[in-house]
Design an enzyme around this catalytic site. Structure first.
Site, PDB file in Angstrom:
ATOM      1  N   ARG A  62      40.149  34.192  36.029  1.00  0.00           N
ATOM      2  CA  ARG A  62      40.299  33.544  37.337  1.00  0.00           C
ATOM      3  C   ARG A  62      39.934  32.056  37.256  1.00  0.00           C
ATOM      4  NH1 ARG A  62      37.065  34.083  42.685  1.00  0.00           N
ATOM      5  NH2 ARG A  62      38.672  33.695  44.273  1.00  0.00           N
ATOM      6  N   ASN A  97      36.435  28.753  46.201  1.00  0.00           N
ATOM      7  CA  ASN A  97      35.559  28.734  45.028  1.00  0.00           C
ATOM      8  C   ASN A  97      34.074  28.945  45.288  1.00  0.00           C
ATOM      9  OD1 ASN A  97      37.595  28.469  43.139  1.00  0.00           O
ATOM     10  ND2 ASN A  97      37.655  26.240  43.322  1.00  0.00           N
TER      11      ASN A  97
HETATM   12  C1  HEM Z   1      48.630  35.103  44.232  1.00  0.00           C
HETATM   13  C2  HEM Z   1      47.643  34.662  44.954  1.00  0.00           C
HETATM   14  C3  HEM Z   1      46.194  35.041  44.752  1.00  0.00           C
HETATM   15  C4  HEM Z   1      45.294  35.221  45.756  1.00  0.00           C
HETATM   16  C5  HEM Z   1      45.557  35.047  47.254  1.00  0.00           C
HETATM   17  C6  HEM Z   1      44.054  35.596  45.151  1.00  0.00           C
HETATM   18  C7  HEM Z   1      42.877  35.844  45.848  1.00  0.00           C
HETATM   19  C8  HEM Z   1      41.738  36.375  45.310  1.00  0.00           C
HETATM   20  C9  HEM Z   1      40.559  36.726  46.051  1.00  0.00           C
HETATM   21  C10 HEM Z   1      40.375  36.534  47.542  1.00  0.00           C
HETATM   22  C11 HEM Z   1      39.654  37.247  45.179  1.00  0.00           C
HETATM   23  C12 HEM Z   1      38.253  37.769  45.507  1.00  0.00           C
HETATM   24  C13 HEM Z   1      37.297  36.613  45.652  1.00  0.00           C
HETATM   25  C14 HEM Z   1      35.944  37.014  46.172  1.00  0.00           C
HETATM   26  O1  HEM Z   1      35.729  38.169  46.546  1.00  0.00           O
HETATM   27  O2  HEM Z   1      35.063  36.141  46.202  1.00  0.00           O
HETATM   28  C15 HEM Z   1      40.271  37.233  43.881  1.00  0.00           C
HETATM   29  C16 HEM Z   1      39.676  37.712  42.737  1.00  0.00           C
HETATM   30  C17 HEM Z   1      40.277  37.684  41.503  1.00  0.00           C
HETATM   31  N1  HEM Z   1      41.478  37.081  41.183  1.00  0.00           N
HETATM   32 FE1  HEM Z   1      42.854  36.404  42.488  1.00  0.00          FE
HETATM   33  N2  HEM Z   1      44.206  35.659  43.796  1.00  0.00           N
HETATM   34  C18 HEM Z   1      45.502  35.315  43.506  1.00  0.00           C
HETATM   35  C19 HEM Z   1      46.046  35.206  42.254  1.00  0.00           C
HETATM   36  C20 HEM Z   1      45.365  35.454  41.080  1.00  0.00           C
HETATM   37  C21 HEM Z   1      45.861  35.135  39.769  1.00  0.00           C
HETATM   38  C22 HEM Z   1      47.167  34.403  39.496  1.00  0.00           C
HETATM   39  C23 HEM Z   1      44.919  35.572  38.890  1.00  0.00           C
HETATM   40  C24 HEM Z   1      44.930  35.510  37.395  1.00  0.00           C
HETATM   41  C25 HEM Z   1      46.002  35.473  36.642  1.00  0.00           C
HETATM   42  C26 HEM Z   1      43.856  36.158  39.661  1.00  0.00           C
HETATM   43  C27 HEM Z   1      42.746  36.767  39.125  1.00  0.00           C
HETATM   44  C28 HEM Z   1      41.693  37.252  39.857  1.00  0.00           C
HETATM   45  C29 HEM Z   1      40.616  38.031  39.289  1.00  0.00           C
HETATM   46  C30 HEM Z   1      40.528  38.502  37.857  1.00  0.00           C
HETATM   47  C31 HEM Z   1      39.713  38.278  40.320  1.00  0.00           C
HETATM   48  C32 HEM Z   1      38.366  39.007  40.210  1.00  0.00           C
HETATM   49  C33 HEM Z   1      37.346  37.994  39.711  1.00  0.00           C
HETATM   50  C34 HEM Z   1      35.937  38.527  39.518  1.00  0.00           C
HETATM   51  O3  HEM Z   1      35.693  39.722  39.534  1.00  0.00           O
HETATM   52  O4  HEM Z   1      35.058  37.659  39.332  1.00  0.00           O
HETATM   53  N3  HEM Z   1      44.140  36.037  40.974  1.00  0.00           N
HETATM   54  N4  HEM Z   1      41.528  36.687  43.980  1.00  0.00           N
END
Ligand code: HEM
Ligand SMILES: *[C@@H]1O[C@H](CO)[C@@H](O)[C@H](O)[C@H]1NC(C)=O
Ligand SMILES: *[C@@H]1O[C@H](CO)[C@@H](O)[C@H](O)[C@H]1NC(C)=O
Ligand SMILES: *[C@@H]1O[C@H](CO)[C@@H](O)[C@H](O)[C@H]1NC(C)=O
Ligand SMILES: *[C@@H]1O[C@H](CO)[C@@H](O)[C@H](O)[C@H]1NC(C)=O
Length: 334
Positions: A62, A97
């Site tokens: 991420r 972030n």
């Molecule tokens: C397409 C639009 C995307 C949205 C709206 C989005 C949104 C989010 C949100 C809201 C979270 C949780 C944050 C939290 O609870 O604090 C998250 C977690 C995560 N996102 Fe996305 N994301 C997107 C795309 C991506 C992409 C492109 C990747 C990687 C290729 C990705 C990888 C991750 C991962 C691995 C997590 C978990 C991180 C952790 O456990 O620390 N996301 N995302």
């Protein structure tokens, strides 16, 4: 390797470069002469970090995403706040972030190990790209040849973080945000598959459970049983920061269950389910979701290519525009 090292003997070994590449081009063998063990060093630090933090692989991929989408893959995300320049990593909601992006101390550990082995050679932006690939591979996902040769930028773009996709974005907005970076529908669907592992806070699903888009009703595109399950975990007045699995079926494995979940109306975020359930998805993203749900191989192949596409966003390769930071949190000499 043998070919690379004999080649290194006849070339000045202190300058990393892409042979034959254009000025702004990245290449797989960028560090072959100057830091041949870079990949193995990153891998070793990640394996160590994972022993006490099973979530770290998800968190690291991420970071690469949030770096690349803001001002290109230039490690702008990693700079700490200094007077006059608040850091991207502290951008609060609606930017994604502050108190959310994590893994920075592990990036510091990787940097320290690389500085020990080859001082001043491997950029922080390349560390994020390498860590993303290694994290996917160690979680059961595909490997790919990581393109390298990015320099680290000199600024962090606090407000630029607002351009990152939001969990409440509908498909129109998601497609616009990716298209702005020349990433297409396959990239959008494949990269969203990053949500096959990692954690997410309750606050990003409570509107879908209790009051979707101010309707006073739940999101009709969420499966009833999944809604019951999440309502237990995220009650109306429960702690908004409580953690959930993005993929409850295989929470730490990189596989195609993200798509099979969506097919069953079990996407966690609105932005996840939109890829299949939006009225606009029929002629655009839904067939891609279908394809990845029925073929993990198709997903893995597209994911690898889309990670390369994302990794190619706005790299700094002109030495007058960037540097190799010795500390990922600070511009050199500051
Ligand atoms: C397409 C639009 C995307 C949205 C709206 C989005 C949104 C989010 C949100 C809201 C979270 C949780 C944050 C939290 O609870 O604090 C998250 C977690 C995560 N996102 Fe996305 N994301 C997107 C795309 C991506 C992409 C492109 C990747 C990687 C290729 C990705 C990888 C991750 C991962 C691995 C997590 C978990 C991180 C952790 O456990 O620390 N996301 N995302
Ligand atoms: C980020 O979160 C911390 C801890 O909750 C808070 O003290 C800080 O003010 C926040 N930063 C910004 C820029 O909102
Ligand atoms: C971010 O945008 C706000 C509103 O336009 C502005 O007041 C602020 O100075 C900007 N911050 C930075 C660091 O550019
Ligand atoms: C998607 O969201 C944008 C911005 O909120 C809005 O203008 C647009 O009408 C929405 N599109 C659909 C199909 O709901
Ligand atoms: C749902 O959200 C809307 C708009 O934010 C608000 O006016 C309404 O009171 C909320 N309804 C419930 C039942 O919480």
């Amino acid at each position: 390797m043998a070919a690379a090292s004999s080649w290194c003997l006849v070339v000045v070994m202190v300058v990393a470069l892409c042979v034959g590449g254009g000025a702004a081009q990245l290449c797989e063998d960028y560090y072959d002469c100057t830091c041949p063990d870079a990949y193995d060093i990153v891998r070793r630090v990640l394996i160590e970090a994972h022993k006490s933090d099973t979530r770290i692989f998800a968190s690291l991929i991420r970071l690469h995403f949030h770096d690349c989408f803001v001002q290109g893959c230039d490690a702008s995300l990693l700079l700490d706040t200094v007077p006059g320049m608040p850091s991207e990593k502290t951008s609060p909601p609606p930017a994604p972030n502050n108190n959310s992006a994590r893994g920075f101390p592990v990036v510091d550990d990787v940097k320290a190990a690389l500085e020990d082995a080859c001082p001043g050679v491997v950029s922080c932006a390349d560390i994020l790209a390498l860590a993303a690939e290694i994290s996917v591979e160690l979680s059961g996902g595909p490997g790919w040849g990581v393109l390298l040769g990015r320099l680290d930028g000199m600024t962090s773009d606090f407000n630029g973080s607002l351009d990152l996709p939001a969990p409440t974005d509908n498909l129109t907005v998601l497609r616009q945000k990716f298209d702005k970076l020349n990433l297409n529908d396959v990239d959008l669907v494949a990269l969203s598959g990053g949500h096959t592992f990692g954690r997410v806070r309750c606050q990003f699903v409570t509107d879908r459970l209790y009051n979707f888009s101010g309707t006073g009703r739940p999101d009709p595109t969420m499966d009833f049983a999944y809604r019951s399950f999440l309502s237990q975990r995220c009650p109306p007045n429960g702690p908004p920061a409580a953690l959930n699995d993005l993929d409850p079926t295989t929470p730490d494995t990189f596989d195609n269950h993200y798509y099979t979940n969506i097919e069953a109306s079990r996407g966690f975020l609105q932005s996840d389910q939109e890829l299949k359930s939006s009225p606009e998805a029929g002629g655009t993203t839904a067939p891609i979701v279908d394809r990845f749900a029925s073929s993990q191989g198709a997903f893995f192949a597209s994911f690898a290519q889309s990670m390369i596409n994302m990794g190619n966003l706005g790299p700094v390769t002109d030495p007058s525009m960037g540097e190799v930071r010795t500390n990922c949190r600070k511009v050199n000499g500051s």
